[in-house]
Enzyme design. Sequence first.
Site, short mmCIF file in Angstrom:
data_model
loop_
_atom_site.label_atom_id
_atom_site.label_comp_id
_atom_site.label_asym_id
_atom_site.label_seq_id
_atom_site.Cartn_x
_atom_site.Cartn_y
_atom_site.Cartn_z
N CYS A 1 -0.80 -3.54 15.32
CA CYS A 1 -0.42 -3.25 13.86
C CYS A 1 -0.93 -4.19 12.95
CB CYS A 1 0.88 -2.60 13.63
SG CYS A 1 1.31 -2.06 12.08
N CYS B 1 -1.78 1.38 8.60
CA CYS B 1 -0.78 0.61 7.64
C CYS B 1 -1.36 -0.89 7.52
CB CYS B 1 0.73 0.31 8.43
SG CYS B 1 1.10 1.80 9.35
N CYS C 1 4.30 -5.72 15.93
CA CYS C 1 3.72 -4.89 16.84
C CYS C 1 2.29 -5.53 17.07
CB CYS C 1 3.73 -3.56 16.49
SG CYS C 1 5.35 -2.85 16.29
N SER D 1 10.45 6.20 9.45
CA SER D 1 10.21 5.94 10.63
C SER D 1 10.64 4.53 11.26
CB SER D 1 8.36 5.94 10.54
OG SER D 1 7.96 5.37 11.86
N SER E 1 9.47 4.91 16.49
CA SER E 1 7.89 4.38 17.12
C SER E 1 8.33 4.05 18.75
CB SER E 1 7.44 3.49 16.21
OG SER E 1 7.23 3.90 15.12
N LEU E 2 8.06 4.70 19.69
CA LEU E 2 8.23 4.33 20.94
C LEU E 2 7.17 3.75 21.52
CD1 LEU E 2 10.66 4.83 23.20
CD2 LEU E 2 9.26 6.31 24.28
N HIS E 3 6.03 4.26 21.65
CA HIS E 3 4.61 3.68 21.85
C HIS E 3 4.66 3.40 23.41
CE1 HIS E 3 4.13 3.85 17.80
NE2 HIS E 3 4.44 2.81 17.50
N ASN F 1 -5.67 3.95 15.37
CA ASN F 1 -6.66 3.63 14.31
C ASN F 1 -7.29 2.30 14.52
OD1 ASN F 1 -7.45 5.28 12.33
ND2 ASN F 1 -5.42 5.41 11.54
N CYS G 1 2.94 8.60 1.74
CA CYS G 1 3.36 7.65 2.42
C CYS G 1 3.73 6.48 1.87
CB CYS G 1 2.39 7.54 3.63
SG CYS G 1 2.62 6.20 4.67
N GLU H 1 0.97 -1.57 -0.01
CA GLU H 1 0.01 0.02 -0.03
C GLU H 1 0.69 1.17 0.04
OE1 GLU H 1 -2.50 0.02 3.45
OE2 GLU H 1 -2.86 -2.17 3.31
N CYS I 1 5.37 -7.36 7.28
CA CYS I 1 6.38 -6.55 8.20
C CYS I 1 6.93 -7.58 9.31
CB CYS I 1 5.82 -5.43 9.09
SG CYS I 1 6.94 -4.76 10.26
N1 SAH Z 1 8.09 -0.14 11.09
C1 SAH Z 1 8.18 1.50 11.03
C2 SAH Z 1 6.87 2.11 10.30
C3 SAH Z 1 5.57 1.28 10.77
S1 SAH Z 1 4.11 2.31 10.28
C4 SAH Z 1 7.79 1.67 12.60
O1 SAH Z 1 7.63 0.93 13.06
O2 SAH Z 1 7.80 3.07 12.77
C5 SAH Z 1 4.32 4.04 10.95
C6 SAH Z 1 3.94 4.27 12.44
O3 SAH Z 1 2.29 3.92 12.47
C7 SAH Z 1 4.41 3.33 13.65
O4 SAH Z 1 4.48 4.09 14.45
C8 SAH Z 1 3.29 2.43 13.72
O5 SAH Z 1 3.51 1.72 14.91
C9 SAH Z 1 2.09 3.09 13.75
N2 SAH Z 1 1.03 2.54 13.55
C10 SAH Z 1 0.46 1.07 13.13
N3 SAH Z 1 -0.76 0.69 13.34
C11 SAH Z 1 -1.10 1.64 13.77
C12 SAH Z 1 -2.74 1.86 14.08
N4 SAH Z 1 -3.53 0.95 14.00
N5 SAH Z 1 -3.12 2.97 14.42
C13 SAH Z 1 -2.20 4.22 14.61
N6 SAH Z 1 -0.88 4.06 14.26
C14 SAH Z 1 -0.37 2.96 14.06
#
Ligand code: SAH
Length: 364
Positions: free
Chosen positions: A138, A354, A135, A212, A235-237, A311, A124, A111, A131
């Site tokens: 995701c 994503c 995570c 990212s 991406s810390l989260h 999301n 994007c 995508e 992947c």
């Molecule tokens: N592998 C990279 C790029 C991933 S996508 C990374 O981890 O940064 C970019 C961002 O979207 C990441 O921070 C990912 O964690 C976040 N992401 C993934 N699924 C999501 C969702 N359902 N809602 C919001 N953000 C999301």
Amino acid sequence: MNSSAHADRSGEDGKARQGGGQTGLLDLWPDALRATGAMRGQPPYRVTQVFEWVYRRGADGFAGMTNLPKGLRERLEQELAVYESSIADHVQSRDGTEKLLLRWPDEATSECVLIPEGNRRTACVSTQVGCPVRCVFCASGLGGLQRNLSAGQIVEQALRLSRLCGDERGLANVVFMGLGEPLANYEATVRAVRTLNADWSLNIGARRITISTVGLPKQMRRLADERLQVTLAVSLHAPSDELRRRLIPWAERITIDDLVSAGSYFFERTGREVTLEYVLLGGVNDGPIHARQLADVAKRLRSNVNLIRYNPVAGLPFSRPTSEGGRQFLSVLRKRGVNAHLRRSRGQDIDGACGQLRRREQSG
Ligand code: SAH
């Protein structure tokens, strides 16, 4: 495939083509195009002409390159493909966001998304099909990693999106935030950045390109040493290792201290502030205590923070906090002196996050 073209294709360091098919033009830099069989005996300006058609005028084939001799166009067509993908789906959101699902010659799909921001547009792009990181919140990693995308295939996404703008200068920014972990496909990612950046290509300034990453310290250091002025987003989260390990399997071997240290190195080498990305998951990482801990990490790293409310992904047990909850979290960070923003979610009605569109197609 013409063997000389194969030998001269400097994109993949001799690795097998990603996804089969004809040699992709977008994997070729000027010297490599000049060295193809089709270009043999041609004056050097032909290379400039081809790249102008493709990168400035949005040509999707050689046939319409009317300032090239017909025989040359035919030879190029036999040897190279301008685009390798076909468009499997094209969806438009009420907010103007557009998403393409691309199908590659090996049937893999990925995508890419065009996000309007006033009269500027952000592309994007994905770096992998699927992947490897998985995570837990995701959609991209649900089926694991299928394969890497080549540099040309990454660039192809930006070009296809710039064609949607109807104007090749339409792309203000490119973010590597689609499917995949860019730093786990390091060579192709860096090569794609350099291609997008080149004056013979889209000429997008490195500062307008964001990579990212889930946070791979070794590759973050390596990227710092490339001396590219890209923006690095991590991406810390989660603000503690314990919570982060529950959300991101790869965090098992990588601590937040490791990320702070690699991020600081990136800042020192490039002068570019690192951004921390933080997906707010209702009841999981969105409490005041998390905001305070996150502020500490951000201050140690001297980084900006981008918050985004989750999301929701069908079938995954996570919820989206309210916008009020998001604002409260933001205000804790700001009170502690952190430069933070709460991002709007875009394209929610078109499976914006994503991997969601690809997943729907696979299961439907
Ligand atoms: N592998 C990279 C790029 C991933 S996508 C990374 O981890 O940064 C970019 C961002 O979207 C990441 O921070 C990912 O964690 C976040 N992401 C993934 N699924 C999501 C969702 N359902 N809602 C919001 N953000 C999301």
